[in-house]
Each structure stands twice: as C-alpha cells, then as structure tokens.
Design a protein around this motif. Sequence first.
Motif, mmCIF file in Angstrom:
data_model
loop_
_atom_site.group_PDB
_atom_site.id
_atom_site.type_symbol
_atom_site.label_atom_id
_atom_site.label_comp_id
_atom_site.label_asym_id
_atom_site.label_seq_id
_atom_site.Cartn_x
_atom_site.Cartn_y
_atom_site.Cartn_z
ATOM 1 N N ALA A 73 0.816 -1.216 0.000
ATOM 2 C CA ALA A 73 0.000 0.000 0.000
ATOM 3 C C ALA A 73 0.851 1.267 0.000
ATOM 4 O O ALA A 73 0.387 2.319 -0.431
ATOM 5 C CB ALA A 73 -0.922 -0.001 1.214
ATOM 6 N N LYS A 285 -5.116 -8.703 10.091
ATOM 7 C CA LYS A 285 -4.423 -7.411 10.257
ATOM 8 C C LYS A 285 -3.077 -7.575 10.939
ATOM 9 O O LYS A 285 -2.220 -6.692 10.835
ATOM 10 C CB LYS A 285 -5.284 -6.453 11.107
ATOM 11 C CG LYS A 285 -6.531 -5.964 10.409
ATOM 12 C CD LYS A 285 -7.311 -5.026 11.332
ATOM 13 C CE LYS A 285 -8.517 -4.435 10.606
ATOM 14 N NZ LYS A 285 -9.345 -3.614 11.526
ATOM 15 N N ARG A 321 -3.264 -3.144 2.714
ATOM 16 C CA ARG A 321 -4.553 -2.671 3.206
ATOM 17 C C ARG A 321 -5.380 -3.859 3.688
ATOM 18 O O ARG A 321 -5.182 -4.985 3.227
ATOM 19 C CB ARG A 321 -5.287 -1.902 2.107
ATOM 20 C CG ARG A 321 -4.581 -0.615 1.712
ATOM 21 C CD ARG A 321 -5.256 0.076 0.539
ATOM 22 N NE ARG A 321 -6.523 0.673 0.924
ATOM 23 C CZ ARG A 321 -6.665 1.892 1.427
ATOM 24 N NH1 ARG A 321 -5.606 2.660 1.611
ATOM 25 N NH2 ARG A 321 -7.846 2.352 1.767
ATOM 26 N N GLY A 327 -4.860 -6.240 -0.979
ATOM 27 C CA GLY A 327 -4.665 -6.205 0.456
ATOM 28 C C GLY A 327 -4.875 -7.559 1.116
ATOM 29 O O GLY A 327 -4.837 -8.608 0.467
ATOM 30 N N ASN A 411 -5.763 4.962 13.471
ATOM 31 C CA ASN A 411 -5.276 5.024 12.100
ATOM 32 C C ASN A 411 -5.490 6.403 11.495
ATOM 33 O O ASN A 411 -4.739 6.831 10.639
ATOM 34 C CB ASN A 411 -5.922 3.935 11.233
ATOM 35 C CG ASN A 411 -5.103 3.697 9.990
ATOM 36 O OD1 ASN A 411 -3.903 3.453 10.081
ATOM 37 N ND2 ASN A 411 -5.709 3.822 8.825
ATOM 38 N N ASN A 417 -0.491 4.787 3.862
ATOM 39 C CA ASN A 417 -1.620 4.580 2.941
ATOM 40 C C ASN A 417 -2.341 3.270 3.262
ATOM 41 O O ASN A 417 -2.984 2.692 2.405
ATOM 42 C CB ASN A 417 -1.081 4.582 1.495
ATOM 43 C CG ASN A 417 -2.191 4.620 0.478
ATOM 44 O OD1 ASN A 417 -3.234 5.239 0.695
ATOM 45 N ND2 ASN A 417 -1.992 3.941 -0.634
ATOM 46 N N VAL A 418 -2.198 2.830 4.510
ATOM 47 C CA VAL A 418 -2.844 1.601 4.958
ATOM 48 C C VAL A 418 -4.118 2.002 5.699
ATOM 49 O O VAL A 418 -4.170 3.068 6.316
ATOM 50 C CB VAL A 418 -1.887 0.795 5.882
ATOM 51 C CG1 VAL A 418 -2.502 -0.533 6.286
ATOM 52 C CG2 VAL A 418 -0.549 0.577 5.180
ATOM 53 N N ASP A 419 -5.160 1.153 5.633
ATOM 54 C CA ASP A 419 -6.455 1.529 6.209
ATOM 55 C C ASP A 419 -6.644 1.023 7.638
ATOM 56 O O ASP A 419 -7.762 0.973 8.142
ATOM 57 C CB ASP A 419 -7.601 1.039 5.299
ATOM 58 C CG ASP A 419 -7.529 -0.459 5.035
ATOM 59 O OD1 ASP A 419 -6.526 -1.104 5.449
ATOM 60 O OD2 ASP A 419 -8.467 -1.003 4.419
ATOM 61 N N TYR A 420 -5.549 0.610 8.275
ATOM 62 C CA TYR A 420 -5.646 0.208 9.692
ATOM 63 C C TYR A 420 -4.261 0.318 10.316
ATOM 64 O O TYR A 420 -3.246 0.418 9.618
ATOM 65 C CB TYR A 420 -6.153 -1.242 9.807
ATOM 66 C CG TYR A 420 -5.092 -2.275 9.486
ATOM 67 C CD1 TYR A 420 -4.318 -2.858 10.494
ATOM 68 C CD2 TYR A 420 -4.821 -2.650 8.172
ATOM 69 C CE1 TYR A 420 -3.324 -3.785 10.195
ATOM 70 C CE2 TYR A 420 -3.840 -3.573 7.864
ATOM 71 C CZ TYR A 420 -3.084 -4.137 8.878
ATOM 72 O OH TYR A 420 -2.101 -5.031 8.579
#
Length: 478
Positions: A73, A285, A321, A327, A411, A417-420
Amino acid sequence: MNFDLVIRNGTVATASDVFKADVGVRGGRIAALGEGLAAGREEIDAAGLLVLPGGVDGHVHFDQPTGDDSVMADDFLTGTRSAAFGGTTTVLPFACQEKGKTLRAAVDDYHRRAAGKPLIDYAFHLIVTDPTEQVLGQELPALIREGYTSFKIYMTYDALKLNDRQILEVLDIARSEGAMVMMHAENADCIAWLTEKLERAGQTAPFFHGVSRPRVAEREATHRAISLAELVDVPILIVHVSGADAVEQIRWAQGRGLRIYAETCPQYLFLTADDLGGEGFEGAKCICSPPPRDAANQKVIWDGLTGGAFQVFSSDHAPFRFDGPGGKKVHGEQAPFRCVPNGIPGVETRLPLLFSEGVMKGRMELTKFVELTAANPARMYGLHPRKGTIAVGADADIALWDPSRKVTITNGILHHNVDYTPYEGIEVTGWPVVTLSRGEVICRDGTLLAEPGRGEFLPCGLPALARPKGSPAPVLPF
Ligand code: DUC
Ligand code: ZN
Ligand code: ZN
Ligand code: ZN
C-alpha cells in the motif's frame, strides 16, 4: 559566522549523552553545539522538547513487488511521509532480486520506483534470492562496492529461500567484500509441514498463521544461521526476532564471542498470538512473520533490548490494506492464512511506541532508545556518522519530541496509505512534533512541509560491524 538555523533551549540526546545545548545548522549539517550560539536566519525554540537524531529505520518495505497479486500500500512517497511524521529521517527498504533475473535489474527497478517520491533520505538493502555464479562472482561484489553494502537472505518462502550451501556461498562473498548480511531465520520445511497439516484439519483462519510458525522453527533456523556464519567467520544480523528461544540462541552465540547481531520490532513487544485470533478475518491485520508470541516472550524481548542482545529496533513496515485491492482480503475473507499477504504497517508508530513504553515507563534510558533506533542502525549499514547522531558534521536530521504529549494511536492520525494500524487505541506519552531532514523542517505539528523527491539516495559505506573476527575458521584447510 551565522547559522541557517538554530534550535535553542532543547535537551539533546545521542546514544551516549543527554545534555542541554543549542544546535547550529549550516548547509544542511550540524555546524555547532553549545550554549548561546549566534543568531540563525531561522530559529526554533525547543524549550521543554527533546532534540533527538532522526530515527533510522533499517527495515521497511515500500512498493516492493510481491510476486503475486498482493500489492504493497505504501510507495516511496506515502512510506517516507509516514516515517517522517513518526520522527524517522532515514529508511532502508529492500530491492528484491526475482529468481531468474539479475540483482542489477532489481536495483534499477527500485530506483525507478523511488524516483521523484521520497521525502527523506534512503538507502537500499538488496535481497539475494538467486545466487548464480554471475551474481556471486560479479554482480554482488560490484553492487557492494557501489554502496549497496547490506543484503537480506531468507531461509523460508519458496520464492526467496536459499539452501544451506547457497547461504554459505553468499556469506563467503559478504566476508570478502565486507557487507552486512541480514537473515530471515525460520525453518521452511517445519512451516510447510505444519501448514499442510493445519489445512487438512480445516484450521485455516488467520489465528493458525501463528500456529504454523512456532518458536521452535525460528529457534532451529537461528541456530543454523549462527552456525553457518561461524563456519565462514562472518558477522550476521538476525532480523525480526520474535521470542525467547531465538533470543537464547543469539545470547549463546554472543557469549561465545561470535559477531551475531539481532533486530526486533514493535510487533514483538505490543502484539500477541491472540491478536491473530479476533472476530472473523480481523486477525489478518496482524499476520506477519515470524508471528507475535505471548506476554512471557514480550518480556524476554524487552530484556533483550535493554540488556544488549539486540542492537537494532526496526519497524519491518510491510504495508497491506485490510480492504481494497491487493490487500489482506485479496483472496477473500475465507482465504486460508497461507494466502494472506504477510506483513503489518508500523513505520510511523515504531518510535512513539518504544519511547512511551520504554523510556517514559522507565524500562530504558533515553540514550539506549537513540542507540537502538538511530545510532546503531546507521552503524550497522554504513551510514554513521552522517546519520543517526547529533554531532558536528552530521546531517541535520533531527526530531523534536514533546515528551509529555499524550496521544491515542488511531489510524486516522497516521500518514501511511494503509487503512488500519495494529496499534489502534494504544495511548502513548511522548510524540515527535517537528522533524527536520538536512536542516529543513519537513513536518511540523501535523503539517507536511516538504516536496516529494527531496529525499536523497544514500550510498552506504562498508560497516565496521561487518568485519570478520579474523580468526581462521578451524574446519577450513585454507
Ligand atoms: N519478512 C520480512 O522481513 N518482512 C515481512 C514478512 C517477512 O517474512
Ligand atoms: Zn492470488
Ligand atoms: Zn523477513
Ligand atoms: Zn521485512
């Protein structure tokens, strides 16, 4: 003579000392340290702040081709942005050789990926996956001499791993050229055998990723890596050490006088195997390798950090992601753990987590924090003393820390640019509030002030730490 910039009234810390001093910057470098320095064109009042060398993160993955349909990401812009906001001013990502291709092709490709993007300075480690005669005899020595003085090799993953014979051959080149070797030490056959067994039993949820990579598989490979390095008489660095058993091997080797270095990462201090087990697919994750262990192993890692078993503390930022293309869910939420992209983000949280739980909780001295996160990685990879310290002549790569600022990690406050983030909800004390790279303020109070592409590529010197002990290996007849 005036300065371009003076940072006044702060408390400076290096790997050896903590002292009150102003820092005078000229031409991007530290030109003076002392009290009552002459005026600067610019001035920063650092009263109440710590003036630390910018972090050197010796283990990150940005925009690294994965060889399958997963996609990292973070590229060199978002990855270095996240690093900078977390107080890091130098990163070393990996240029990975594709089997069947040259090492040079990987380096050229990686320079193209970086072009125009980095906000901070960067160097490359190589990853050697295909040690052909051409690679061993020509390419690798040539690249080492050009400033790619460290490389990683893997004992696991079909696309990457070397057998023992290949490892010996590569170590021999490292010895003769003076390069630093980083080892991913896990036993491939143990993992493959366990994975197949688990799959046959239908145990494929993210939690079983941890079960498939037990500490004994890490311990065996760590011991073997140490033995191969001893045979060749060359120092190596065991990367991302997760638990007690590997630490025991490393201490054993160090106690015998071998130059065995070790790295650990935030995931082995702050996550456990339980984090792989959450609701549904949530555990994906935290899938990384080696996997996080348990509280008792976390304690051993802490003791290794403060007690000298570990020389460097890196993020192993490997960003995928949770939702979205390439992801963690690239093969769906029912995908067996074997198919889940491997790695977690952490380049921005590396320093605040260690600072808060280490320095602020009284587990480690501030000097130790600087040593593990800046000075030693710079030494390990041939960037010292330009990077990793606050000294006259060093680059003015500096992070100003507010040691009393309380921040809850979410986050939303991070710049990758990662969603977590695996560290969602953890409250830390202490945060970098201003980051300077070569004397330029690049981040201030959450605002980015730098242009993409300003970061420079750093050719690395030959690290003194990579020198062999010099004693002839007893079993070699020459
Ligand atoms: N090794 C790494 O160094 N990073 C991510 C995953 C892995 O196995
Ligand atoms: Zn696929
Ligand atoms: Zn690895
Ligand atoms: Zn890694």
